[in-house]
Write an enzyme that holds these catalytic residues in place. Structure first.
Site, PDB file in Angstrom:
ATOM      1  CB  SER A 184      -0.956  -0.014   1.188  1.00 45.32           C
ATOM      2  OG  SER A 184      -0.232  -0.226   2.382  1.00 45.32           O
ATOM      3  CG  HIS A 212      -4.158  -0.910  -1.793  1.00 45.22           C
ATOM      4  ND1 HIS A 212      -4.678   0.343  -1.990  1.00 45.22           N
ATOM      5  CD2 HIS A 212      -3.773  -0.967  -0.500  1.00 45.22           C
ATOM      6  CE1 HIS A 212      -4.599   1.032  -0.864  1.00 45.22           C
ATOM      7  NE2 HIS A 212      -4.064   0.257   0.067  1.00 45.22           N
ATOM      8  CE  LYS A 243      -7.450   0.158   1.400  1.00 41.93           C
ATOM      9  NZ  LYS A 243      -6.811  -0.842   2.231  1.00 41.93           N
TER      10      LYS A 243
END
Ligand SMILES: *Cc1c(COP(=O)(O)O)cnc(C)c1O
Length: 396
Positions: A184, A212, A243
């Protein structure tokens, strides 16, 4: 005045001295590519809203309809009476999304990691193997697990091999390797083919945290496994719904047996209430959008390439990012913070990441573009980076 908390004065002073005291920024609009932050309209390069689903009309509509039909919450944990038909439907859809037999929802990506590590690693005879740059929730999962911990240097396959060949790992009862799919802070991708080959050879369960990467990597946005064309070869895939999915929640995708076991033993599943219907409906609609609007993924990557190239052409070092997470290396805490502040004054929001979140000398701004940014937004942002970077002498 409550005297009982006076001990926190020294703790807070310490945090301030170590640059770890956090001031919260306030978002005064929706989470969007151009947003109002701390009273100013800025190009927002800081969210994880990869596919710009936060404000998608179909996704919003799904949440509204779910509230109308099912109310605002479940008021129960999953194992009591907090499982609606839609929770089970989302689990089936997420399993299919990940190419796994089954999936189990949790309240966050964070608890997906802690629950899985805790459930599987129950004895000091077990061993949990982890990349040194793995997410905090994997580290906490390790703390809840009863296993021994072995940490390998970031993406260092020779070091991993050495650990796997050690007697401690060889003689362990259960063995689990956990890695982020996309890291990240640097935006680099784990070396999945090598990791799987090494782990399979040594009978180690592989678990990838694709927070991610889900909705971001691979031809259809299914994540790191799809990116490497390794469908069916990774044992456990962790995902977040917070996300790219822009809602909140997490999931564990893997064998049916794992789901069955976790339904009866995963502590966040047993002892913390399930997500409200609006959130589940949002995620189901998000899956539809990802399937039906592949142009969003294409736009995310077009924007990523455009912005990364623009920063590099201006003379910035963007590290070894391979994804929309793009660091702009500065190498000094004060300068990183000044760059962030001056960009904000110019209308660009990009957060400084400083020691101790990253090592000294690796201080940076972290940028994330989304599918919702227009070319004009990114041209504007890149021009401001170049302007302020030159003024500060960071680039020529
Ligand atoms: C953000 C993140 C998480 C936590 O996900 P939440 O759904 O926000 O709890 C877990 N792992 C990684 C690698 C992340 O980046």
């Amino acid at each position: 005045m409550n005297k009982k908390f006076d001990f926190l004065d020294a703790e807070i002073a310490q945090l301030k001295a170590e640059n770890r005291f956090i001031h919260l920024h306030e978002l005064q609009s929706a989470q969007s590519p151009v947003a109002v932050i701390d009273g100013k309209k800025v190009v927002n390069l800081t969210s994880n809203n990869y596919l710009n689903l936060t404000t998608h009309p179909k996704v919003k509509q799904a949440a509204i309809e779910a509230i109308e039909k099912y109310g605002i919450g479940t008021a129960a944990v999953r194992t009591i009476i907090g499982t609606m038909t839609m929770h089970e439907e989302l689990e089936r859809r997420l399993a299919a999304f990940k190419g796994a037999e089954a999936a189990i929802l949790t309240q966050s990506g964070f608890t997906a990691n802690t629950a899985t590590c805790q459930c599987l690693m129950t004895s000091p005879e077990d061993v949990l193997i982890s990349d040194e740059l793995n997410h905090a929730s994997i580290i906490d999962g390790g703390r809840l697990a009863k296993a021994k911990k072995k940490v390998y240097r970031h993406s260092d396959m020779a070091h991993l091999k050495e650990i796997l060949e050690s007697d401690e790992v060889k003689n362990a009862r259960r063995k689990l390797l956990v890695t982020d799919g996309v890291f990240s802070m640097d935006g680099d991708i784990c070396h999945l083919p090598d990791i799987v080959e090494l782990c399979d050879k040594h009978g180690v369960i592989t678990m990838i945290d694709d927070a991610h990467a889900s909705g971001v990597l691979g031809e259809h946005g299914h994540g790191t496994v799809e990116y490497f064309h390794m469908q069916g070869k990774v044992d456990i895939q962790i995902g977040t719904l917070s996300k790219a999915f822009a809602a909140v929640g997490g999931y564990v995708a893997g064998p049916q047996k794992l789901r069955d076991y976790m339904v009866s033993t995963a502590r966040p599943f047993l002892f913390s209430s399930s997500q409200p219907p609006s959130v589940i409906a949002t995620c189901l609609a998000g899956l539809d959008v990802i399937e039906n609007e592949p142009e969003r993924l294409q736009k995310l990557w077009d924007n990523t390439h455009y912005f990364k190239t623009a920063l590099q052409q201006a003379g910035f070092d963007t590290g070894h990012s391979q994804t929309p997470v793009t660091p702009v290396m500065v190498g000094d805490s004060a300068q990183a913070q000044e760059l962030s502040r001056r960009l904000f004054d110019e209308g660009v929001f990009a957060l400084a990441i400083v020691f101790p979140t990253v090592p000294r000398g690796k201080e940076r701004l972290r940028t994330i573009v989304t599918a919702g940014h227009t070319r004009e937004d990114l041209e504007f942002a890149a021009a401001k980076f170049a302007k302020v970077g030159k003024e500060m002498g960071l680039i020529k």
